[in-house]
Structure formats: structure tokens, C-alpha cells
Design a protein around this motif. Structure first.
Motif, PDB file in Angstrom:
ATOM      1  N   ARG A 148      44.150 -12.183  10.826  1.00 36.05           N
ATOM      2  CA  ARG A 148      43.616 -13.494  11.219  1.00 36.05           C
ATOM      3  C   ARG A 148      42.408 -13.356  12.139  1.00 36.05           C
ATOM      4  N   LEU A 149      42.452 -12.360  13.033  1.00 37.22           N
ATOM      5  CA  LEU A 149      41.347 -12.139  13.976  1.00 37.22           C
ATOM      6  C   LEU A 149      40.287 -11.186  13.424  1.00 37.22           C
ATOM      7  N   GLN A 150      40.448 -10.792  12.175  1.00 35.79           N
ATOM      8  CA  GLN A 150      39.526  -9.888  11.487  1.00 35.79           C
ATOM      9  C   GLN A 150      39.392  -8.552  12.209  1.00 35.79           C
ATOM     10  N   GLU A 151      40.541  -8.052  12.684  1.00 34.55           N
ATOM     11  CA  GLU A 151      40.606  -6.756  13.346  1.00 34.55           C
ATOM     12  C   GLU A 151      41.132  -5.717  12.363  1.00 34.55           C
ATOM     13  N   GLU A 152      40.954  -4.461  12.707  1.00 33.66           N
ATOM     14  CA  GLU A 152      41.526  -3.387  11.906  1.00 33.66           C
ATOM     15  C   GLU A 152      43.042  -3.425  12.064  1.00 33.66           C
ATOM     16  N   PHE A 153      43.766  -3.111  10.991  1.00 32.57           N
ATOM     17  CA  PHE A 153      45.226  -3.118  11.051  1.00 32.57           C
ATOM     18  C   PHE A 153      45.742  -2.084  12.046  1.00 32.57           C
ATOM     19  N   ASP A 154      46.769  -2.461  12.782  1.00 32.97           N
ATOM     20  CA  ASP A 154      47.486  -1.555  13.664  1.00 32.97           C
ATOM     21  C   ASP A 154      48.209  -0.536  12.782  1.00 32.97           C
ATOM     22  N   ARG A 155      47.937   0.755  12.979  1.00 31.05           N
ATOM     23  CA  ARG A 155      48.478   1.798  12.094  1.00 31.05           C
ATOM     24  C   ARG A 155      50.000   1.882  12.129  1.00 31.05           C
ATOM     25  N   GLU A 156      50.579   1.751  13.308  1.00 31.64           N
ATOM     26  CA  GLU A 156      52.035   1.825  13.425  1.00 31.64           C
ATOM     27  C   GLU A 156      52.693   0.647  12.711  1.00 31.64           C
ATOM     28  N   ALA A 157      52.157  -0.538  12.905  1.00 25.99           N
ATOM     29  CA  ALA A 157      52.696  -1.729  12.236  1.00 25.99           C
ATOM     30  C   ALA A 157      52.549  -1.603  10.724  1.00 25.99           C
ATOM     31  N   LEU A 158      51.437  -1.059  10.291  1.00 22.81           N
ATOM     32  CA  LEU A 158      51.194  -0.844   8.861  1.00 22.81           C
ATOM     33  C   LEU A 158      52.256   0.095   8.272  1.00 22.81           C
ATOM     34  N   ALA A 159      52.570   1.166   8.983  1.00 28.24           N
ATOM     35  CA  ALA A 159      53.578   2.127   8.514  1.00 28.24           C
ATOM     36  C   ALA A 159      54.957   1.469   8.419  1.00 28.24           C
ATOM     37  N   VAL A 160      55.300   0.622   9.383  1.00 32.15           N
ATOM     38  CA  VAL A 160      56.601  -0.045   9.374  1.00 32.15           C
ATOM     39  C   VAL A 160      56.699  -1.005   8.185  1.00 32.15           C
ATOM     40  N   LEU A 161      55.675  -1.829   7.995  1.00 28.42           N
ATOM     41  CA  LEU A 161      55.708  -2.792   6.889  1.00 28.42           C
ATOM     42  C   LEU A 161      55.714  -2.083   5.536  1.00 28.42           C
ATOM     43  N   ASN A 162      54.852  -1.102   5.371  1.00 32.26           N
ATOM     44  CA  ASN A 162      54.801  -0.383   4.096  1.00 32.26           C
ATOM     45  C   ASN A 162      56.096   0.375   3.824  1.00 32.26           C
ATOM     46  N   GLY A 163      56.717   0.918   4.866  1.00 28.64           N
ATOM     47  CA  GLY A 163      58.000   1.597   4.700  1.00 28.64           C
ATOM     48  C   GLY A 163      59.067   0.644   4.186  1.00 28.64           C
ATOM     49  N   ALA A 164      59.091  -0.557   4.724  1.00 24.63           N
ATOM     50  CA  ALA A 164      60.062  -1.554   4.264  1.00 24.63           C
ATOM     51  C   ALA A 164      59.748  -2.007   2.840  1.00 24.63           C
ATOM     52  N   ALA A 165      58.471  -2.140   2.522  1.00 26.93           N
ATOM     53  CA  ALA A 165      58.072  -2.600   1.183  1.00 26.93           C
ATOM     54  C   ALA A 165      58.379  -1.572   0.102  1.00 26.93           C
ATOM     55  N   ARG A 166      58.473  -0.299   0.478  1.00 28.09           N
ATOM     56  CA  ARG A 166      58.782   0.757  -0.499  1.00 28.09           C
ATOM     57  C   ARG A 166      60.252   0.783  -0.917  1.00 28.09           C
ATOM     58  N   LYS A 167      61.098   0.137  -0.153  1.00 25.12           N
ATOM     59  CA  LYS A 167      62.541   0.151  -0.453  1.00 25.12           C
ATOM     60  C   LYS A 167      62.851  -0.776  -1.640  1.00 25.12           C
ATOM     61  N   THR A 168      64.051  -0.674  -2.155  1.00 34.48           N
ATOM     62  CA  THR A 168      64.467  -1.455  -3.321  1.00 34.48           C
ATOM     63  C   THR A 168      64.543  -2.941  -2.974  1.00 34.48           C
ATOM     64  N   PRO A 169      63.800  -3.789  -3.709  1.00 36.42           N
ATOM     65  CA  PRO A 169      63.813  -5.231  -3.436  1.00 36.42           C
ATOM     66  C   PRO A 169      64.962  -5.937  -4.162  1.00 36.42           C
ATOM     67  N   VAL A 170      65.014  -7.226  -3.994  1.00 38.68           N
ATOM     68  CA  VAL A 170      65.957  -8.078  -4.702  1.00 38.68           C
ATOM     69  C   VAL A 170      65.594  -8.037  -6.192  1.00 38.68           C
ATOM     70  N   THR A 171      66.600  -7.930  -7.032  1.00 39.48           N
ATOM     71  CA  THR A 171      66.372  -7.954  -8.474  1.00 39.48           C
ATOM     72  C   THR A 171      67.033  -9.211  -9.037  1.00 39.48           C
ATOM     73  N   PRO A 172      66.247 -10.176  -9.476  1.00 36.69           N
ATOM     74  CA  PRO A 172      66.845 -11.395 -10.036  1.00 36.69           C
ATOM     75  C   PRO A 172      67.515 -11.098 -11.374  1.00 36.69           C
ATOM     76  N   GLN A 173      68.545 -11.842 -11.652  1.00 41.07           N
ATOM     77  CA  GLN A 173      69.284 -11.708 -12.903  1.00 41.07           C
ATOM     78  C   GLN A 173      69.273 -13.058 -13.622  1.00 41.07           C
ATOM     79  N   LEU A 174      69.298 -13.005 -14.936  1.00 38.16           N
ATOM     80  CA  LEU A 174      69.397 -14.218 -15.723  1.00 38.16           C
ATOM     81  C   LEU A 174      70.866 -14.461 -16.023  1.00 38.16           C
ATOM     82  N   THR A 175      71.336 -15.655 -15.703  1.00 36.75           N
ATOM     83  CA  THR A 175      72.723 -16.027 -15.972  1.00 36.75           C
ATOM     84  C   THR A 175      72.728 -17.281 -16.839  1.00 36.75           C
TER      85      THR A 175
END
Length: 187
Positions: free
Chosen positions: A76-103
Motif C-alpha cells: 500500500r505504501l509502495q515499499e519493498e516487501f519485508d523479507r521475513e514476512a514474505l518468507a512466512v506468507l510464501n511458506g504458508a502458501a506452499r502448504k496443501t490448500p482446501v480442496t473443494p469437492q462436488l457433492t
């Protein structure tokens, strides 16, 4: 403080980041128990059903939330991303997400708290790398620290939501104007 989860930011990742309220003053934590965290996942629509969580799920979710808030603020402030925060978010995003099912009843998604968190993290990655970045604004209420997507005409929206912040500030401004207005004599 109201314990109801609020969804006024225009994107699930921003609503997730807003679960620590009033960051500049009284700081009110919405994820105080695994049940409150799971309630957010359900109420936000990230999942339709979720397995019971544990304290570790809350710690992990608040860590990802704080990293997300830092990255949203950077963007929002057009700053460079905080590297530690980037690692935390990307680490969480790499994990298995919700998988929707058709019922027979339609789409259904059942998940663990970890899968729900991975889904929110992926949504955050999409938001922070997508076309809505120029629309990110922080609420005009000095006590509120929610960031929202401003899709209003002319990008004139000032508050995260009228019910949560806008009405309070408008009423306070009206009272202040009435208090300082010169008295009008009636004859």
C-alpha cells in the motif's frame, strides 16, 4: 469490543489481516481460541466444514496474519516487501490448500485449520500480485487499521465500512460542528 467477525475489506485475505483490531491503540485480538479461528474460516466462506483446531493452529495463523499485514502495508505504501514476512506468507502458501469437492448438493469444502490457512495465504499472494493493489486503502478512522479495496466511483471511499467506522466518524463530526456553531437566536 464486539466479538463478531467483520467482513468489510473486499477480500478474504484483507479481512483475515484485520482480525487484530485497533493496532495503533488498544489492540483487540479476534483469534483468542482455536474455536474463534475456525469460526472465522467458516464465516468467511473459506471452508464449509473444518476439523477442530489446536493452540498451535492459532499461533501459526496469527504469525501468517501479521506477515500478511506487514506485506499489505508495504504494498500500500509502495515499499519493498519485508523479507521475513514474505518468507512466512510464501511458506504458508506452499502448504496443501482446501480442496473443494462436488457433492449431490453442490460444492463442498471440508478442511483442517492448516489447509484453510494455506488457502488464505494463497489468496493473499494473488491479491498482492494482482490488479487490485492500486485500490488498497487504509480506513480513515484513526483507531481502525483495516485495509480495504476501494472500488467506489472515483475511489472516494474513506472508511472500511459505514456501519463499523463511517457512521461513528460522521456522527462525531456532526456533534463537533454543532458544538462549535454559533447560536442562532429565535424571535
Amino acid at each position: 469490543m464486539n466479538l463478531d467477525h467483520v467482513f468489510v475489506c473486499g477480500h478474504p485475505a484483507l479481512d483475515f489481516a484485520a482480525t487484530l483490531r485497533a493496532r495503533r491503540s488498544t489492540r483487540f485480538e479476534m483469534f483468542v481460541t482455536p474455536e474463534r479461528l475456525n469460526a472465522w474460516y467458516l464465516e468467511s466462506g473459506v471452508v464449509d466444514a473444518i476439523t477442530p483446531g489446536e493452540e498451535e493452529d492459532v499461533r501459526e495463523a496469527t504469525g501468517v496474519r501479521e506477515a500478511l499485514y506487514r506485506l499489505v502495508t508495504n504494498r500500500r505504501l509502495q515499499e519493498e516487501f519485508d523479507r521475513e514476512a514474505l518468507a512466512v506468507l510464501n511458506g504458508a502458501a506452499r502448504k496443501t490448500p482446501v480442496t473443494p469437492q462436488l457433492t449431490a448438493a453442490g460444492r463442498h469444502s471440508e478442511a483442517t485449520p492448516g489447509q484453510a490457512l494455506a488457502t488464505v495465504a494463497r489468496q493473499a499472494v494473488e491479491l498482492l500480485s494482482g490488479p487490485d493493489v492500486p485500490l488498497l486503502k487504509e480506513c480513515g478512522n484513526p483507531e481502525c487499521t483495516r485495509v480495504y479495496i476501494d472500488r467506489s466511483r472515483g475511489m472516494r471511499r474513506q472508511w472500511c465500512g459505514m456501519e463499523s467506522c463511517g457512521n461513528k466518524l460522521k456522527a462525531a463530526a456532526y456533534r463537533a460542528r454543532k458544538k462549535t456553531a454559533p447560536a442562532v437566536s429565535v424571535r
